[in-house]
Design a protein around this motif. Structure first.
Motif, PDB file in Angstrom:
ATOM      1  N   TYR A   1      50.863  38.891  41.932  1.00 28.99           N
ATOM      2  CA  TYR A   1      49.964  39.078  43.071  1.00 28.99           C
ATOM      3  C   TYR A   1      48.942  37.954  43.134  1.00 28.99           C
ATOM      4  CZ  TYR A   1      52.053  43.629  43.515  1.00 28.99           C
ATOM      5  OH  TYR A   1      52.963  44.629  43.700  1.00 28.99           O
ATOM      6  N   LEU A   2      48.851  37.325  44.313  1.00 25.90           N
ATOM      7  CA  LEU A   2      47.780  36.362  44.603  1.00 25.90           C
ATOM      8  C   LEU A   2      47.056  36.887  45.841  1.00 25.90           C
ATOM      9  CD1 LEU A   2      49.490  32.830  44.386  1.00 25.90           C
ATOM     10  CD2 LEU A   2      48.368  34.089  42.550  1.00 25.90           C
ATOM     11  N   ASP A   3      45.945  36.254  46.189  1.00 30.36           N
ATOM     12  CA  ASP A   3      45.191  36.628  47.388  1.00 30.36           C
ATOM     13  C   ASP A   3      46.131  36.706  48.597  1.00 30.36           C
ATOM     14  OD1 ASP A   3      43.573  36.817  49.583  1.00 30.36           O
ATOM     15  OD2 ASP A   3      42.242  35.169  49.016  1.00 30.36           O
ATOM     16  N   PRO A   4      46.263  37.904  49.196  1.00 28.75           N
ATOM     17  CA  PRO A   4      47.213  38.041  50.319  1.00 28.75           C
ATOM     18  C   PRO A   4      46.796  37.251  51.559  1.00 28.75           C
ATOM     19  CG  PRO A   4      46.023  40.103  49.932  1.00 28.75           C
ATOM     20  CD  PRO A   4      45.639  39.176  48.830  1.00 28.75           C
TER      21      PRO A   4
ATOM     22  N   SER B   1      54.706  32.170  47.947  1.00 29.10           N
ATOM     23  CA  SER B   1      55.950  32.805  47.496  1.00 29.10           C
ATOM     24  C   SER B   1      56.498  32.049  46.303  1.00 29.10           C
ATOM     25  CB  SER B   1      56.997  32.850  48.620  1.00 29.10           C
ATOM     26  OG  SER B   1      57.567  31.575  48.812  1.00 29.10           O
ATOM     27  N   VAL B   2      57.266  32.770  45.475  1.00 30.65           N
ATOM     28  CA  VAL B   2      57.986  32.131  44.372  1.00 30.65           C
ATOM     29  C   VAL B   2      59.343  32.811  44.271  1.00 30.65           C
ATOM     30  CG1 VAL B   2      56.739  33.617  42.731  1.00 30.65           C
ATOM     31  CG2 VAL B   2      57.995  31.635  41.877  1.00 30.65           C
ATOM     32  N   LYS B   3      60.408  31.990  44.198  1.00 31.99           N
ATOM     33  CA  LYS B   3      61.772  32.511  44.166  1.00 31.99           C
ATOM     34  C   LYS B   3      62.573  31.789  43.100  1.00 31.99           C
ATOM     35  CE  LYS B   3      61.035  30.771  47.648  1.00 31.99           C
ATOM     36  NZ  LYS B   3      59.808  30.084  48.127  1.00 31.99           N
ATOM     37  N   MET B   4      63.523  32.493  42.486  1.00 30.44           N
ATOM     38  CA  MET B   4      64.492  31.814  41.623  1.00 30.44           C
ATOM     39  C   MET B   4      65.593  31.292  42.549  1.00 30.44           C
ATOM     40  SD  MET B   4      66.386  33.199  38.190  1.00 30.44           S
ATOM     41  CE  MET B   4      64.871  33.367  37.239  1.00 30.44           C
TER      42      MET B   4
ATOM     43  N   ARG C   1      55.783  28.103  46.624  1.00 31.03           N
ATOM     44  CA  ARG C   1      55.051  27.663  47.821  1.00 31.03           C
ATOM     45  C   ARG C   1      53.698  28.349  47.880  1.00 31.03           C
ATOM     46  NH1 ARG C   1      58.822  24.168  50.809  1.00 31.03           N
ATOM     47  NH2 ARG C   1      60.589  24.436  49.409  1.00 31.03           N
ATOM     48  N   THR C   2      52.656  27.596  48.199  1.00 32.33           N
ATOM     49  CA  THR C   2      51.347  28.203  48.460  1.00 32.33           C
ATOM     50  C   THR C   2      50.665  27.379  49.547  1.00 32.33           C
ATOM     51  OG1 THR C   2      50.267  26.828  46.803  1.00 32.33           O
ATOM     52  CG2 THR C   2      50.967  29.022  46.088  1.00 32.33           C
TER      53      THR C   2
ATOM     54  N   THR D   1      47.480  26.581  49.649  1.00 35.33           N
ATOM     55  CA  THR D   1      46.425  25.691  49.127  1.00 35.33           C
ATOM     56  C   THR D   1      46.843  25.167  47.750  1.00 35.33           C
ATOM     57  OG1 THR D   1      45.251  27.444  47.940  1.00 35.33           O
ATOM     58  CG2 THR D   1      44.614  27.083  50.249  1.00 35.33           C
ATOM     59  N   ASN D   2      46.256  24.034  47.377  1.00 34.13           N
ATOM     60  CA  ASN D   2      46.553  23.451  46.066  1.00 34.13           C
ATOM     61  C   ASN D   2      46.002  24.319  44.937  1.00 34.13           C
ATOM     62  OD1 ASN D   2      47.942  21.153  47.125  1.00 34.13           O
ATOM     63  ND2 ASN D   2      45.974  20.246  47.662  1.00 34.13           N
ATOM     64  N   GLU D   3      44.876  25.013  45.201  1.00 32.86           N
ATOM     65  CA  GLU D   3      44.285  25.888  44.166  1.00 32.86           C
ATOM     66  C   GLU D   3      45.198  27.089  43.894  1.00 32.86           C
ATOM     67  OE1 GLU D   3      42.647  24.976  47.015  1.00 32.86           O
ATOM     68  OE2 GLU D   3      41.606  23.315  46.041  1.00 32.86           O
ATOM     69  N   ALA D   4      45.740  27.676  44.968  1.00 31.81           N
ATOM     70  CA  ALA D   4      46.627  28.833  44.786  1.00 31.81           C
ATOM     71  C   ALA D   4      47.876  28.443  43.993  1.00 31.81           C
ATOM     72  CB  ALA D   4      47.022  29.412  46.143  1.00 31.81           C
ATOM     73  N   MET D   5      48.315  27.198  44.146  1.00 27.95           N
ATOM     74  CA  MET D   5      49.502  26.756  43.396  1.00 27.95           C
ATOM     75  C   MET D   5      49.215  26.734  41.893  1.00 27.95           C
ATOM     76  SD  MET D   5      52.609  25.957  43.422  1.00 27.95           S
ATOM     77  CE  MET D   5      53.171  25.448  45.040  1.00 27.95           C
ATOM     78  N   GLU D   6      48.017  26.276  41.523  1.00 28.88           N
ATOM     79  CA  GLU D   6      47.641  26.251  40.097  1.00 28.88           C
ATOM     80  C   GLU D   6      47.646  27.680  39.540  1.00 28.88           C
ATOM     81  OE1 GLU D   6      47.187  23.650  38.252  1.00 28.88           O
ATOM     82  OE2 GLU D   6      47.248  22.132  39.840  1.00 28.88           O
ATOM     83  N   GLU D   7      47.129  28.623  40.337  1.00 27.56           N
ATOM     84  CA  GLU D   7      47.062  30.008  39.904  1.00 27.56           C
ATOM     85  C   GLU D   7      48.471  30.590  39.762  1.00 27.56           C
ATOM     86  OE1 GLU D   7      44.715  32.418  42.553  1.00 27.56           O
ATOM     87  OE2 GLU D   7      45.031  34.219  41.309  1.00 27.56           O
TER      88      GLU D   7
END
Ligand SMILES: [Zn+2]
Ligand SMILES: [Zn+2]
Length: 381
Positions: A209-212, A217-220, A244-245, A247-253
């Motif tokens: 879960y990230l900020d909705p 999204s993340v997929k195999m 995929r996110t 923002t660049n910050e959400a990608m780090e998270e």
């Protein structure tokens, strides 16, 4: 005037047909480079190529400002009607055609006395490292403004609609390796089955879960384990993740959470799970001055009815590395509506080719406006 238009339309149709019929994957765009160079050789442009690195940069005009337009030139490798091959399913054939149309128009109509126009034909957008490589070769040096463009899927824009900026998200491609030991099919208690670990990894991805309010999204997207001997429980596997996110910050998270899943499964099953970033594309950094110029160019050429405000998309583009490497650059990407279906990267992607001509006009207008504004502001350095 009318005949020049008709001639340009026919020329661009020929160019698109050639490029579409001769797709080349990332870092292999040699014929494409040669073809574009061949089209321009006797036109009085300054042409720079990069030896073993495909792609080229073409310049006309002189002095300040230096205004660039970038076209990506690579195709994808994918299964098309049962056969694996290179395929222009991201529309980069159209991008090249449009940017060549801009160049031919400027050569025909003439350019201001002061101002340099640079045309960047960039390889390997799909791999995510084409822009960085060309920046390393100096193609963004002395640049003041940079424009890009991309065809948009029908869900984002309809044919006839244009948007002055694309808010791309960040996208990372991550490779995973599970390293354990094989066991006999009769003795499942002696190892951890890499397929089971992979399926647990897959399940846990859906528990992130990230900020909705921030699209993500993340997929195999691939998983390989086992071999010809079906009586062996495989201990090793490889897989890939597409992340995929917005923002660049959400990608780090997100990456932090994926790493924790790997660590948890590795501890529990007593195997090694290594993650490595195969490619990464940064989220968009859009310059308001550049997007305003593009917006005016859309209104002046096709009319305000065809203008759609900045669009947000989960797709990524390595265009945004130019601004990360050169933060002073004023950059934006034109979004081109063309009823593109079923989607970008779909093997049978189709779009309305009538979008090519107005796109050329909009970009020509944007380039001319940029030079005019630069001089009317009395900017110099
Ligand atoms: Zn693509
Ligand atoms: Zn693309």
């Amino acid at each position: 005037m009318g005949t020049t238009q008709t001639k340009l339309r026919a020329l661009l149709a020929d160019i698109f047909s050639y490029l579409h019929a001769n797709p080349e994957v990332s870092w292999k765009e040699y014929k494409t480079t040669k073809y574009i160079k061949g089209l321009l050789e006797d036109k009085g442009c300054r042409i720079q190529t990069f030896g073993k690195t495909p792609g080229l940069v073409v310049e006309i005009g002189s002095g300040e400002p230096v205004v660039a337009i970038r076209a990506d030139i690579d195709a994808l490798w994918q299964e098309v009607d049962g056969e694996f091959k290179a395929n222009h399913s991201c529309g980069h054939d159209a991008h090249m055609t449009i940017v060549l149309g801009v160049l031919f128009t400027l050569l025909e109509d003439g350019i201001p006395d002061h101002g340099t126009f640079r045309f960047i034909f960039q390889p390997a957008e799909e791999k995510g490292d084409g822009a960085l490589t060309l920046v390393g070769k100096g193609v963004a040096d002395e640049l003041d403004y940079l424009y890009g463009l991309h065809l948009r899927p029908i869900q984002e824009l309809r044919h006839g609609q244009f948007s002055p900026a694309i808010r791309h998200g960040a996208s990372w491609s991550v490779d995973g390796v599970i390293t354990g030991e094989d066991a006999h099919g009769a003795r499942p208690h002696l190892n951890a089955n890499a397929i089971q670990i992979g399926s647990e990894f897959f399940q846990h991805l859906n528990n992130i879960y990230l900020d909705p309010m921030i699209p993500h999204s993340v997929k195999m997207t691939s998983f390989h384990a086992g071999g010809d001997s079906t009586n062996i429980i495989p201990g090793n596997a490889t897989f890939s993740l597409d992340m995929r996110t917005q923002t660049n910050e959400a990608m780090e998270e997100l990456m932090g959470k994926v790493e924790r899943i790997a660590k948890m499964l590795s501890d529990y099953h007593e195997v090694e799970i290594d993650l490595s970033i195969r490619s990464s594309v940064a989220a968009a950094v859009i310059n308001m001055e550049a997007s305003k110029i593009m917006e005016e160019a859309i209104i002046d050429t096709v009319g305000i009815k065809h203008l759609v405000p900045m669009i947000t998309t989960t797709g990524g583009d390595d265009f945004h590395f130019y601004t990360i490497k050169k933060p002073h650059l004023k950059a934006t990407m034109l979004a081109v509506g063309c009823d593109l279906e079923p989607g970008l990267h779909h093997p049978n992607m189709m779009f309305n080719h009538d979008a090519i001509e107005p796109s050329v006009k909009i970009i020509v207008k944007a380039l001319m406006k940029t030079v005019e504004k630069h001089h009317s502001q009395g900017v110099s350095n």
